[in-house]
Design a protein around this motif. Structure first.
Motif, short mmCIF file in Angstrom:
data_model
loop_
_atom_site.label_atom_id
_atom_site.label_comp_id
_atom_site.label_asym_id
_atom_site.label_seq_id
_atom_site.Cartn_x
_atom_site.Cartn_y
_atom_site.Cartn_z
N ALA A 21 0.81 -1.29 -0.11
CA ALA A 21 0.17 0.00 0.03
C ALA A 21 0.76 1.37 0.06
O ALA A 21 1.88 1.42 0.67
N LEU A 40 -7.91 -3.01 1.75
CA LEU A 40 -7.70 -2.70 3.16
C LEU A 40 -6.57 -3.19 3.75
O LEU A 40 -5.76 -2.44 4.25
N HIS A 83 -5.57 0.98 7.43
CA HIS A 83 -5.91 1.70 6.12
C HIS A 83 -6.32 3.32 6.58
O HIS A 83 -5.89 4.29 5.81
#
Length: 467
Positions: free
Chosen positions: A262, A364, A380
């Motif tokens: 991420a 997420l 997240h």
């Protein structure tokens, strides 16, 4: 521009002296690279290894490695690139055994190497036994990858073997690669699919690949400008380094790939300001890339990792039942027919997320239970806080929740404790312990992912608010 098929042997026929790979002082032309690839394949055949057999290697990313990768793909072998560090762990031998590796190929003699469940050869030994003509076309070879092992022991994932002979890659304009393009800069010289994939694609499409083996933001910009690079792959930690240094090459990239883990929206927005609207994000597993998203699409849907590639289907389920758009569930994928074995059904990614009404995926994190889904949501939301450059939330068996938060120390960063506590309360999670760290201070894998197994150990000793 309509895609067209191309491969390194086509580059060698049209321009044999074109440089294919540069890594420090090592350099190889397309003519040299393909001749070496064919010789390596003949050496494997001469050793009696059958069609489709898998070999492993720890050869550093560079000309010798890419020659071996091309030999496997074109001549029908499997190739399992694996770090020497991983081979030295107890799991190393079992990883090789799990994919029936018939030999390990190294750049140096193996006198001091760990014991392996197969013979060890050097690549020069293979080429020395390369006698006879090149093998007739067989179904193409395949790559095997080790998962990152961020949460436990790594696993070996063998990609499906294509049913047809090697045909190269479909050269696509949006990837910024091809014989008429500048080099691809491989700033993460690891064997992870997310970092190796774009480089191997660029090489097959006809681009020169420049490998940056030692990382620094200054060396990165110098290499990019010296070689006039058109594309680059950067893991989010590398992207964060460049954003915080505030330096970019004078010559703008055509494409900046990023993925593998991420990327906090604040980091990505700053990277767009630094490099221009050329960021191209992807999401995938060791089986392959699943989704892609352009800068324009991301700016319209911040946090999304894009829509699935043609032929790939995403399924969001909870307790094995599909959920409507916008609802969180387990992310499963159905690969393209060409990329899956006959028995493959829905592959579980281990991640949770949702899709919007237009089919854009939002991830997420990893989770297997309702509480872990809430923990993933907390992680997240922490990444969305101003000044945060990465985060990891560990949910311990003793009900303690530990939030590791990396930040750049900018004026935008504020104490995240109150916001994290409020979010945890809404998610019905126990009041968390927050551990602060400077960007890049937490343990990571070579591909840039936070190493959660190490964070579990760190959580026992790190004081609250530590830096």
């Amino acid at each position: 521009m309509k895609p067209y098929l191309w491969d390194p042997w086509a580059s060698a026929r049209t321009d044999p002296d074109r440089v294919a790979v540069i890594a420090d002082s090592e350099e190889s032309t397309y003519g040299d690279l393909t001749r070496r690839a064919d010789a390596l394949a003949r050496g494997l055949r001469a050793r009696g290894f059958p069609d489709g057999a898998t070999v492993s290697t720890d050869i550093p990313t560079g000309p010798a490695f890419f020659a071996l990768a091309l030999a496997a793909l074109r001549h029908g072998f499997g190739l399992f690139p694996i770090d020497r560090e991983l081979l030295g762990l107890p799991a190393g031998s079992s990883l090789l055994a799990s994919v029936a590796t018939v030999a390990h190929i190294s750049a140096e003699p193996w006198a001091d190497g760990p014991a392996l469940p197969c013979p060890v050869l050097t690549d020069t030994e293979l080429t020395a036994t390369a006698a006879g003509p090149s093998a007739s076309p067989t179904p193409a070879g395949r790559l095997v990858f080790a998962t990152s092992g961020t949460t436990g022991l790594p696993q070996a994932v063998a990609r499906a073997r294509p049913r047809r002979p090697y045909q190269g890659v479909a050269v696509v304009e949006r990837y910024g690669a091809g014989a008429g393009r500048g080099p691809h800069l491989m700033a993460n010289p690891t064997y992870h699919l997310g970092t190796l994939g774009p480089a191997l694609y660029a090489l097959q499409a006809g681009s020169t690949v420049v490998v940056q083996r030692s990382w620094s933001s200054g060396a990165f910009t110098e290499l990019a400008d010296r070689h006039r690079a058109d594309s680059v792959m950067l893991s989010p930690d590398r992207l964060t380094d460049l954003v915080e240094a505030g330096t970019a090459p004078q010559r703008r990239f055509r494409v900046v790939f990023h993925g593998g883990t991420a990327c906090p929206p604040a980091v990505k927005r700053a990277a767009i300001d630094l490099f221009g609207p050329v960021l191209h994000e992807y999401y995938g597993t060791s089986n392959g890339v699943i989704t892609e998203i352009t800068t324009a699409e991301w700016l319209a849907r911040p946090g999304s990792v894009g829509r699935p590639l043609p032929g790939i289907r995403i399924e969001i389920t909870r307790d094995d039942w599909p959920v409507p758009a916008g609802e969180t569930g387990d992310i499963g994928i159905r690969l393209r027919v060409a990329d899956r074995d006959q028995n493959d059904g829905v592959l579980r990614t281990g991640d949770v997320g949702h899709v919007d009404d237009e089919g854009y995926l939002f991830v997420l994190g990893r989770a297997e239970s309702p509480r872990q889904i809430r923990t993933a949501r907390l992680e997240h939301d922490i990444r969305l806080l101003p000044g945060v450059t990465d985060a990891a939330v560990l949910d311990g068996a003793d009900d303690a929740t530990v939030c590791f938060v990396e930040h750049g120390g900018t004026s935008a960063f504020r104490d995240p404790g109150p916001a994290i506590e409020a979010t945890a309360d809404l998610l019905e999670l126990p009041c968390p312990r927050v551990v602060l760290a400077a960007s890049g201070a937490l343990p990571r894998t070579p591909s840039g992912k936070l190493r959660r197994a190490d964070l579990t150990v760190l959580a026992r000793s790190a004081p609250d608010g530590s830096r």
